[in-house]
Design an enzyme around this catalytic site. Structure first.
Site, PDB file in Angstrom:
ATOM      1  CB  VAL A  32      -0.956  -0.102   1.158  1.00 63.50           C
ATOM      2  CG1 VAL A  32      -1.853   1.409   1.352  1.00 63.50           C
ATOM      3  CG2 VAL A  32      -2.061  -1.061   1.092  1.00 63.50           C
ATOM      4  N   GLY A  77      -8.385 -15.796   0.414  1.00 63.26           N
ATOM      5  CA  GLY A  77      -7.016 -15.703   1.254  1.00 63.26           C
ATOM      6  C   GLY A  77      -6.658 -14.343   0.947  1.00 63.26           C
ATOM      7  CB  ALA A 102     -18.046 -21.190  -7.300  1.00 60.23           C
ATOM      8  CG  PHE A 106     -11.329   1.197  -0.566  1.00 56.97           C
ATOM      9  CD1 PHE A 106     -12.005   0.366   0.343  1.00 56.97           C
ATOM     10  CD2 PHE A 106     -11.427   2.288  -0.127  1.00 56.97           C
ATOM     11  CE1 PHE A 106     -12.798   0.945   1.389  1.00 56.97           C
ATOM     12  CE2 PHE A 106     -12.122   2.952   0.936  1.00 56.97           C
ATOM     13  CZ  PHE A 106     -12.824   2.220   1.711  1.00 56.97           C
ATOM     14  CB  CYS A 112      -7.190  -7.612   2.826  1.00 58.82           C
ATOM     15  SG  CYS A 112      -5.889  -6.334   2.429  1.00 58.82           S
TER      16      CYS A 112
HETATM   17  N1  NAD Z   1      -1.932  -5.259   0.572  1.00 59.41           N
HETATM   18  C1  NAD Z   1      -3.119  -4.939   0.101  1.00 59.41           C
HETATM   19  O1  NAD Z   1      -3.545  -5.132  -0.903  1.00 59.41           O
HETATM   20  C2  NAD Z   1      -3.975  -3.876   0.976  1.00 59.41           C
HETATM   21  C3  NAD Z   1      -4.973  -3.116   0.439  1.00 59.41           C
HETATM   22  C4  NAD Z   1      -5.708  -2.118   1.082  1.00 59.41           C
HETATM   23  C5  NAD Z   1      -5.166  -1.934   2.651  1.00 59.41           C
HETATM   24  N2  NAD Z   1      -4.443  -2.571   3.152  1.00 59.41           N
HETATM   25  C6  NAD Z   1      -3.999  -2.389   4.519  1.00 59.41           C
HETATM   26  O2  NAD Z   1      -2.701  -1.556   4.311  1.00 59.41           O
HETATM   27  C7  NAD Z   1      -1.552  -1.586   5.530  1.00 59.41           C
HETATM   28  C8  NAD Z   1      -0.430  -1.994   4.839  1.00 59.41           C
HETATM   29  O3  NAD Z   1      -0.683  -3.362   4.015  1.00 59.41           O
HETATM   30  P1  NAD Z   1       0.693  -3.791   3.208  1.00 59.41           P
HETATM   31  O4  NAD Z   1       0.024  -4.993   2.304  1.00 59.41           O
HETATM   32  O5  NAD Z   1       1.127  -2.940   2.272  1.00 59.41           O
HETATM   33  O6  NAD Z   1       1.429  -4.346   4.364  1.00 59.41           O
HETATM   34  P2  NAD Z   1       3.130  -4.813   3.885  1.00 59.41           P
HETATM   35  O7  NAD Z   1       3.359  -5.772   5.136  1.00 59.41           O
HETATM   36  O8  NAD Z   1       3.225  -5.290   2.641  1.00 59.41           O
HETATM   37  O9  NAD Z   1       4.058  -3.310   4.239  1.00 59.41           O
HETATM   38  C9  NAD Z   1       4.120  -2.622   5.562  1.00 59.41           C
HETATM   39  C10 NAD Z   1       5.234  -2.003   5.723  1.00 59.41           C
HETATM   40  O10 NAD Z   1       5.378  -1.124   6.672  1.00 59.41           O
HETATM   41  C11 NAD Z   1       6.784  -1.137   7.427  1.00 59.41           C
HETATM   42  N3  NAD Z   1       6.720  -0.671   8.684  1.00 59.41           N
HETATM   43  C12 NAD Z   1       6.262  -1.403   9.865  1.00 59.41           C
HETATM   44  N4  NAD Z   1       6.528  -0.610  11.083  1.00 59.41           N
HETATM   45  C13 NAD Z   1       7.228   0.535  10.390  1.00 59.41           C
HETATM   46  C14 NAD Z   1       7.592   1.619  11.264  1.00 59.41           C
HETATM   47  N5  NAD Z   1       7.461   1.840  12.709  1.00 59.41           N
HETATM   48  N6  NAD Z   1       7.888   2.592  10.424  1.00 59.41           N
HETATM   49  C15 NAD Z   1       8.227   2.523   9.040  1.00 59.41           C
HETATM   50  N7  NAD Z   1       7.901   1.324   8.309  1.00 59.41           N
HETATM   51  C16 NAD Z   1       7.276   0.365   9.090  1.00 59.41           C
HETATM   52  C17 NAD Z   1       7.113  -2.701   6.945  1.00 59.41           C
HETATM   53  O11 NAD Z   1       8.633  -2.707   7.161  1.00 59.41           O
HETATM   54  C18 NAD Z   1       6.519  -3.005   5.696  1.00 59.41           C
HETATM   55  O12 NAD Z   1       7.354  -2.683   4.547  1.00 59.41           O
HETATM   56  C19 NAD Z   1      -2.581  -2.930   6.129  1.00 59.41           C
HETATM   57  O13 NAD Z   1      -3.261  -2.371   7.224  1.00 59.41           O
HETATM   58  C20 NAD Z   1      -3.530  -3.475   5.291  1.00 59.41           C
HETATM   59  O14 NAD Z   1      -4.463  -4.374   5.942  1.00 59.41           O
HETATM   60  C21 NAD Z   1      -3.622  -3.589   2.360  1.00 59.41           C
END
Ligand code: NAD
Length: 403
Positions: free
Chosen positions: A11, A222, A217, A114, A225
Site C-alpha cells: 500500500v 485468502g 466460486a 481500497f 486482507c
Molecule cells: N495489501 C493490500 O492489498 C491492502 C489493500 C488495502 C489496505 N491494506 C492495508 O494496508 C496496510 C499495509 O498493508 P501492506 O500489504 O502494504 O503491508 P506490508 O506488510 O506489505 O507493508 C508494511 C510495511 O510497513 C513497514 N513498517 C512497519 N513498521 C514500521 C515503522 N514503525 N516505520 C516504518 N515502516 C514500518 C514494514 O517494514 C513493511 O514494509 C495494512 O493495514 C493492510 O490491511 C492492504
C-alpha cells in the site's frame, strides 16, 4: 503538498509513487522515521496482521509509527492512517501523539485504502471512492484538495467522522468476503444437484442490487486482507458486545472450504493419494501478485504432501519459501515441466498463463485428471481430449459422492 509515507509495502509504495506522480513532494520511509520532519502530511501504511493466538488486529506497528511521529512534530501536521485498523484506533493514535505534542499541532485522520494487489496503481488512480474520516473540517479540506486530481477523474469523495471511515473499510472487506463465501456454499449445492454454478453466478449477478463481482466460486478466499480483516472485525464487535453472526459464519465456512477441497482431491483420486504425482498450478491467493499470505495453497499442498503425494508446483512469481521444508514438494520452472509425468493437474490460481494450456502436448498420460478449481476450462472440450475433468461447477462430484 509535502507528504511522508511510513511503511513501503504494497500500500505505502503504491500510494507514494502515485501521489508523487500527481505532483506532490513525497518521502517514503520504512523504519527510518527521522525524515518526516519536513512533511505536512504523514501517511501511516504499516502492516496490521492478526495477533498471535488471537483474532484481533496487531496494532503494534501502527502505535510504534505514531510514537515515532510524535517525536518529529514541530509544526502542524496531518497524520493520516491508511492501514486497515479497528474502529477507535484513530482515537488511540491521537492519545499517543498528544502525550508529546499539543493537540493544536496535529490532526489524526482515517483514509482507508481500497486498492487490490495486482491492480494497485490503476485502483489508486481510478478509485470508486475516496473516504476521508476526520473530526475537523480543516483536515477534510486539505485532504479533498490532495485528492482533487482523482476526484476530477470521477472518484467519489466521501467525508465522514474518523470512526466511520475506519469501519467502512472493515465492513467493505467483510461484505466482499461474504459474497465469495456465499457463492462457494451455493456451488456445493450445485454440485449435488447437477447445476452449473456459472449459470447461477450470472443469473444472480445480473440483478443490479447484487452485482456480478466476487461471485466466482473457487477455493477459500485468502490474501493479506480478507482473512485478517474479517477476524479483526468480529473481535472488535465482541469488544463492543455486538454479535456479528453473519461474519462469524463466513469465517467458519471459509475455514472449512480448504478441507472440503482437500477431501475432493482425495475423492477424485479414489483416496489413493500416496505416490501420486500432482502438478499444482498457481500457489498465490489470486493472480497477478506474489503474495502468499493466507493462500489456500498453504493448506492444500501440505495436505497432499502429508498423504504421500509428490507435488510439482509452478507459479509465475517463482518458488516459495513456505514449501521449502515440505516433503516431496518441489518447484517446477515451467507449466510444461510441472505437468510432465503427473497424474493430476490442480489449477489453483487463475493466472492468464493457465488459461490455454495444451494438455495433450504437455502430457503423455492418457489418464491425466484435471481439477480446475477456477472453472477456467470448458469441461466438454477437456473431455473431448480424452482427459478426466473436474471443476467447481462439475456435477460429477455428485456421482463420486453418492457412489
Ligand atoms: N495489501 C493490500 O492489498 C491492502 C489493500 C488495502 C489496505 N491494506 C492495508 O494496508 C496496510 C499495509 O498493508 P501492506 O500489504 O502494504 O503491508 P506490508 O506488510 O506489505 O507493508 C508494511 C510495511 O510497513 C513497514 N513498517 C512497519 N513498521 C514500521 C515503522 N514503525 N516505520 C516504518 N515502516 C514500518 C514494514 O517494514 C513493511 O514494509 C495494512 O493495514 C493492510 O490491511 C492492504
Amino acid at each position: 503538498m509535502k507528504l511522508c509515507i511510513i511503511g513501503t509495502g504494497y500500500v505505502g509504495l503504491v500510494s507514494g509513487v502515485c501521489f508523487s506522480d500527481l505532483g506532490n513532494d513525497v518521502i517514503c520511509v520504512d523504519k527510518a522515521l527521522k525524515k518526516i520532519k519536513k512533511s505536512d502530511i504523514v501517511f501511516i501504511c504499516v502492516g496490521t496482521p492478526t495477533k498471535k493466538n488471537s483474532n484481533s488486529a496487531d496494532l503494534s506497528q501502527v502505535y510504534a509509527a505514531a510514537k515515532e511521529i510524535s517525536k518529529s512534530i514541530k509544526k502542524f501536521k496531518i497524520i493520516i492512517n491508511k492501514s486497515t485498523v479497528p474502529v477507535t484506533t484513530g482515537d488511540e493514535i491521537e492519545k499517543i501523539i498528544s502525550k508529546k505534542v499539543n493537540k493544536k499541532f496535529f490532526s489524526v485522520v482515517s483514509n482507508p485504502e481500497f486498492l487490490r494487489e495486482g491492480e494497485a496503481i490503476r485502483d489508486f488512480i481510478y478509485p470508486d471512492r475516496v473516504v476521508v474520516g476526520s473530526n475537523d473540517s480543516k483536515s477534510q479540506k486539505i485532504l479533498k484538495s490532495l485528492y482533487s486530481p482523482l476526484i476530477s477523474k470521477g472518484a467519489k469523495f466521501l467525508s465522514t467522522k474518523r470512526r466511520a471511515a475506519e469501519l467502512i473499510k472493515y465492513a467493505s472487506n467483510a461484505f466482499l468476503a461474504t459474497k465469495i463465501t456465499f457463492i462457494n456454499e451455493i456451488s456445493n449445492l450445485c454440485e449435488k444437484t447437477g447445476i452449473d454454478i456459472e449459470d447461477i453466478s450470472i443469473g444472480i449477478g445480473l440483478d443490479k442490487r447484487i452485482g456480478s463481482r466476487f461471485l466466482r466460486a473457487g477455493p477459500a478466499y485468502g490474501g493479506s486482507c480478507f482473512p485478517k480483516d474479517t477476524k479483526a472485525l468480529v473481535s472488535t464487535a465482541d469488544k463492543f458486545k455486538t454479535n456479528l453472526s453473519v461474519v462469524k459464519s463466513v469465517i467458519r465456512s471459509n475455514d472449512l472450504r480448504s478441507d472440503l477441497l482437500s477431501k475432493r482431491v482425495s475423492l477424485i483420486l479414489n483416496n489413493k493419494i500416496k505416490n501420486k504425482v500432482v502438478s499444482f498450478l498457481g500457489v498465490t491467493f489470486k493472480a497477478n501478485t506474489d503474495d502468499m499470505r493466507d493462500s489456500s495453497s498453504l493448506k492444500l499442498i501440505p495436505f497432499l504432501s502429508k498423504k504421500g503425494a509428490k507435488i510439482k508446483y509452478y507459479d509465475p512469481t517463482g518458488s516459495k519459501k513456505e514449501f521449502k521444508k515440505l516433503k516431496n514438494v518441489e518447484f517446477s520452472n515451467s507449466i510444461k515441466e510441472s505437468i510432465k509425468g503427473s497424474d493430476i493437474v490442480i489449477i489453483h490460481t487463475e493466472w492468464n498463463d493457465f488459461k490455454s494450456i495444451n494438455f495433450k502436448k504437455f502430457s503423455k498420460n492418457k489418464k491425466l485428471i484435471i481439477y480446475d478449481m477456477r472453472n477456467i476450462y470448458s469441461p466438454n472440450k477437456i473431455k473431448k481430449l480424452g482427459f478426466k475433468y473436474f471443476g467447481i461447477q462439475e456435477a460429477s462430484y455428485l456421482y463420486l459422492l453418492l457412489l
